[in-house]
Design an enzyme around this catalytic site. Structure first.
Site, PDB file in Angstrom:
ATOM      1  N   SER A  41     -23.611  -8.316  50.373  1.00 24.03           N
ATOM      2  CA  SER A  41     -22.932  -7.022  50.346  1.00 24.03           C
ATOM      3  C   SER A  41     -21.766  -7.009  51.330  1.00 24.03           C
ATOM      4  CB  SER A  41     -23.953  -5.907  50.627  1.00 24.03           C
ATOM      5  OG  SER A  41     -23.438  -4.649  50.262  1.00 24.03           O
ATOM      6  N   ASP A 153     -25.278  -5.590  43.834  1.00 31.56           N
ATOM      7  CA  ASP A 153     -25.449  -5.883  45.266  1.00 31.56           C
ATOM      8  C   ASP A 153     -26.598  -6.852  45.531  1.00 31.56           C
ATOM      9  OD1 ASP A 153     -26.186  -5.574  48.091  1.00 31.56           O
ATOM     10  OD2 ASP A 153     -24.891  -3.812  48.090  1.00 31.56           O
TER      11      ASP A 153
END
Length: 324
Positions: A41, A153
């Protein structure tokens, strides 16, 4: 014997990822060499810039010049509320159309295959797109398609990628966990606030397992700064710097373990002890964030700065402490 390689495992946390800038600044001031980076991320975003040999000063300037409107745009909700195509464009302007395998050091971005639920490690291909995919918090940002697969993510499955750093060749791993204490994080009572809190709880519940195996664990105190506050860049960076400097002892031991040794040195039990146990100093430089060399090129609005070839202060020849 050759020096052991040191890798970074940078965890996700949306805007909390700005704390990674302070961590990297502290590591460089302490003389800790960085040989490879794995990021999830927002950890993949900062990690990509580090792997591209961009200095912490330049990364900080980029962060301060960037706001949410520069990296996302609202869309009619179907697969997400926001499209992060602007983030991909911004990275391409900063780094050029660079591929992961062309970076100054080994780098990997962790993503989640939304159809299989499995982690996927991106070690090659377009850098900007890989980072965008790793940052695509499900529900908020639309998934990113790469080679016919739909990714979101990486924090969904592996938010502190210690194992990925080792797969890149790291013998020793410094992990940065941004999950913090849930009850100290601001909570907004609306649909996006509920989604953000749910995401944060998920990261928090997995952190102990994911960080297991790190040789040094750094946990910046960023709970009260929230997940989306890009106005708090200075505070995030300061928290990261202070958390890393608080680990000077373990980091000194790490460098001691990493340094080259002769085969005969392993026969001496004295060398098996940490610096602290041997009564040796463990503190590094006492200078604060302002002690870094003068700032790099001025960075303008979101179009991003012009960044030269991948050779900067952040990835110089690794050097550990002198042999004893």
């Amino acid at each position: 014997m050759a020096r052991k390689k040191i890798g970074l495992a940078l965890g996700g946390g949306v805007a909390k990822g700005l704390a990674h800038i302070g961590v990297v600044r502290a590591l460089l001031q302490l003389g800790v060499p960085i040989d490879c980076v794995a990021g999830t991320s927002s950890g993949s975003l900062v990690g990509a810039l580090v792997a591209a040999a961009i200095s912490p000063t330049e990364i900080e300037a980029i962060a301060k010049a960037t706001r949410w409107r520069d990296i996302v745009k609202p869309i009619i909700p179907r697969l997400g509320f926001l499209d992060a195509g602007r983030l991909e464009l911004l990275l391409n302007r900063i780094l050029g159309d660079r591929r992961i395998e062309d970076l100054a050091m080994p780098f990997a971005a962790v993503v989640t295959d939304i159809e299989t639920g499995k982690a996927v490690i991106l070690r090659q291909g377009p850098l900007a797109r890989a980072v965008r995919a790793s940052c695509s918090v499900p529900g908020f940002f639309t998934p990113v398609e790469i080679d016919g697969r739909l990714f979101v993510d990486g924090g969904v499955v592996n938010n502190v990628p210690v194992d990925v750093a080792r797969s890149l060749g790291a013998d020793l791993v410094i992990a940065v966990d941004l999950s913090g204490n849930i009850d100290a994080t601001p909570f907004n009572r609306h649909i996006l606030g509920v989604m953000l809190r749910s995401y944060e709880i998920m990261l928090h519940e997995k952190r102990a397992l994911e960080a297991k195996g790190a040789d040094v664990l750094i946990r910046p105190r960023v709970e009260r700064l929230g997940l989306v506050n890009l106005e708090a860049t200075d505070a995030y960076i300061k928290a990261g710097y202070e958390a890393a400097m608080a680990q000077q002892g373990p980091l000194a031991d790490l460098m001691e373990e990493a340094r080259p040794r002769s085969v005969l040195s392993y026969a001496n039990p004295w060398n098996w002890l940490s610096r602290k146990a041997r009564g040796l100093p463990v503190a590094g430089p006492s200078s604060g964030p302002t002690a870094e060399p003068a700032a790099g090129p001025s960075v303008g609005p979101p179009a991003g700065p012009s960044v030269g070839p991948p050779a900067g202060p952040s990835v110089g020849p690794p050097a550990g402490p002198p042999a004893r």
